[in-house]
Design an enzyme around this catalytic site. Structure first.
Site, PDB file in Angstrom:
ATOM      1  N   HIS A   1       0.627   8.021   3.734  1.00  0.00           N
ATOM      2  CA  HIS A   1       1.289   7.372   4.865  1.00  0.00           C
ATOM      3  C   HIS A   1       2.801   7.603   4.899  1.00  0.00           C
ATOM      4  O   HIS A   1       3.479   7.042   5.751  1.00  0.00           O
ATOM      5  CB  HIS A   1       0.986   5.878   4.832  1.00  0.00           C
ATOM      6  CG  HIS A   1      -0.475   5.580   4.718  1.00  0.00           C
ATOM      7  ND1 HIS A   1      -1.366   5.863   5.733  1.00  0.00           N
ATOM      8  CD2 HIS A   1      -1.215   5.071   3.696  1.00  0.00           C
ATOM      9  CE1 HIS A   1      -2.586   5.522   5.340  1.00  0.00           C
ATOM     10  NE2 HIS A   1      -2.523   5.049   4.114  1.00  0.00           N
TER      11      HIS A   1
ATOM     12  N   ILE B   1      -0.105   9.576   8.339  1.00  0.00           N
ATOM     13  CA  ILE B   1      -0.815   8.748   9.312  1.00  0.00           C
ATOM     14  C   ILE B   1      -0.533   7.272   9.048  1.00  0.00           C
ATOM     15  O   ILE B   1      -0.096   6.882   7.961  1.00  0.00           O
ATOM     16  CB  ILE B   1      -2.332   9.011   9.265  1.00  0.00           C
ATOM     17  CG1 ILE B   1      -2.917   8.645   7.895  1.00  0.00           C
ATOM     18  CG2 ILE B   1      -2.636  10.465   9.617  1.00  0.00           C
ATOM     19  CD1 ILE B   1      -4.430   8.764   7.809  1.00  0.00           C
TER      20      ILE B   1
ATOM     21  N   GLY C   1      -4.793   2.360   8.101  1.00  0.00           N
ATOM     22  CA  GLY C   1      -5.842   1.740   8.905  1.00  0.00           C
ATOM     23  C   GLY C   1      -5.675   0.229   8.971  1.00  0.00           C
ATOM     24  O   GLY C   1      -5.918  -0.394  10.003  1.00  0.00           O
TER      25      GLY C   1
ATOM     26  N   ASP D   1       0.854  -1.189   0.000  1.00  0.00           N
ATOM     27  CA  ASP D   1       0.000   0.000   0.000  1.00  0.00           C
ATOM     28  C   ASP D   1       0.891   1.241   0.000  1.00  0.00           C
ATOM     29  O   ASP D   1       1.325   1.713   1.049  1.00  0.00           O
ATOM     30  CB  ASP D   1      -0.912   0.009   1.223  1.00  0.00           C
ATOM     31  CG  ASP D   1      -1.921   1.161   1.186  1.00  0.00           C
ATOM     32  OD1 ASP D   1      -1.712   2.112   0.398  1.00  0.00           O
ATOM     33  OD2 ASP D   1      -2.901   1.116   1.947  1.00  0.00           O
TER      34      ASP D   1
END
Length: 297
Positions: free
Chosen positions: A193, A208, A211, A188
């Site tokens: 990120h 961040i 998830g 990903d």
């Protein structure tokens, strides 16, 4: 409207061959914080090839998740800005234990499109099977901010009943400063990120955590704590992403035993060191995973 619900739902599924090996499994496990302490026999089941088992949430990245979320955002009827995209929830159903090495066929399609007013929600379904039959089914709920309001179906509103009473177990898991950089090597590569400028454009103070990284960390905690370390007991795992995690924070994971299930709530605590001068310093149990249930044998 960049999302044409009828066209997206009518689009032909995308099918591709995926493969994974021990190295992919080990990298994923390291990306969700396995291997601490490095010589712990329980951790070696995640990191040492001679003892390796596969945490079921590996299904979200196996074969780099292809065809996955990023692929789904280029399906007919979907044309969105990646900076407006947030992962809203995930539901994983495991049909058989995932082998350490494998080849399979993954079939991806948009299973639903919901109009939430200020956002659209795409449900991207990936079904994976090998020569012996179905392995897993993944549903990713993707929020696209600013793309709702066309008067479409709002989707289901029912949510699991909130847990009551004190949790049966509470554990904390530290998130490394470089956790997102390591996790993204499993496939990903969303710049949200890793790239501070992109994260700021998306409305975040800094990059961040994925998830799905929090998702994996949480499942590992449940398996190790309440399922005797047996990954084959997991039948399904669903969550709603309720907030963000910044690398350097700590996850507080609360678990309630239920008949054939574990109910889980996850919050972010403690924040990053003051030297970072971050507005997230001092967060105390900010919700990050909600409505979370692990069904098991």
């Amino acid at each position: 409207m960049p999302i044409d619900a009828a066209k997206a739902l009518a689009a032909e599924p995308r099918t591709g061959e995926i493969a994974w090996d021990r190295k992919d499994v080990q990298l994923y496990h390291l990306g969700i914080g396995a291997g601490v302490p490095a010589t712990d026999p329980d951790e070696l089941r995640y990191t040492l090839e001679s003892r390796l088992h596969v945490l079921p949430s590996f299904a979200t990245v196996a074969g780099s998740g292809s065809p996955g979320v990023i692929s789904g955002l280029s399906m007919p009827g979907v044309d969105v800005d990646l900076a407006r995209v947030l992962h809203g929830g995930q539901h994983l159903e495991i049909h058989r234990p995932i082998p350490v090495e494998g080849r399979a066929t993954a079939t991806g399609r948009i299973a639903a499109v919901y109009d939430k007013g200020k956002a659209a929600v795409l449900v991207m379904r990936t079904e994976v099977a090998d020569a012996d039959g179905p392995l897993w089914t993944n549903d990713a709920q993707i929020f696209v901010r600013g793309e709702g309001g066309w008067g479409g179906d709002r989707g289901p509103s029912a949510r699991p009943e909130a847990p009551t009473g004190d949790p049966d177990k509470v554990v904390e898991r530290a998130v490394r400063e470089d956790q997102a950089l390591l996790y993204r090597l499993s496939g990903d590569y969303n710049p949200l990120h890793a790239d501070p400028a992109f994260a700021e454009r998306a409305g975040f103070e800094r990059p961040i955590l994925h998830g799905l990284c929090t998702y994996g960390i949480t499942l590992k905690a449940v398996v190790d704590t309440l399922l005797d370390g047996d990954v084959t007991r997991v039948r399904s795992y669903a969550t709603r992403f309720a907030g963000v995690v910044y690398p350097g924070e700590t996850l507080r994971i609360r678990m309630w035993r239920r008949q054939g299930a574990v109910r889980v709530e996850v919050g972010a605590v403690r924040g990053v060191p003051p030297r970072e001068r971050s507005r997230t310093w001092g967060r105390d149990d900010a919700p990050v995973l909600a409505d979370t249930i692990v069904h098991h044998s």
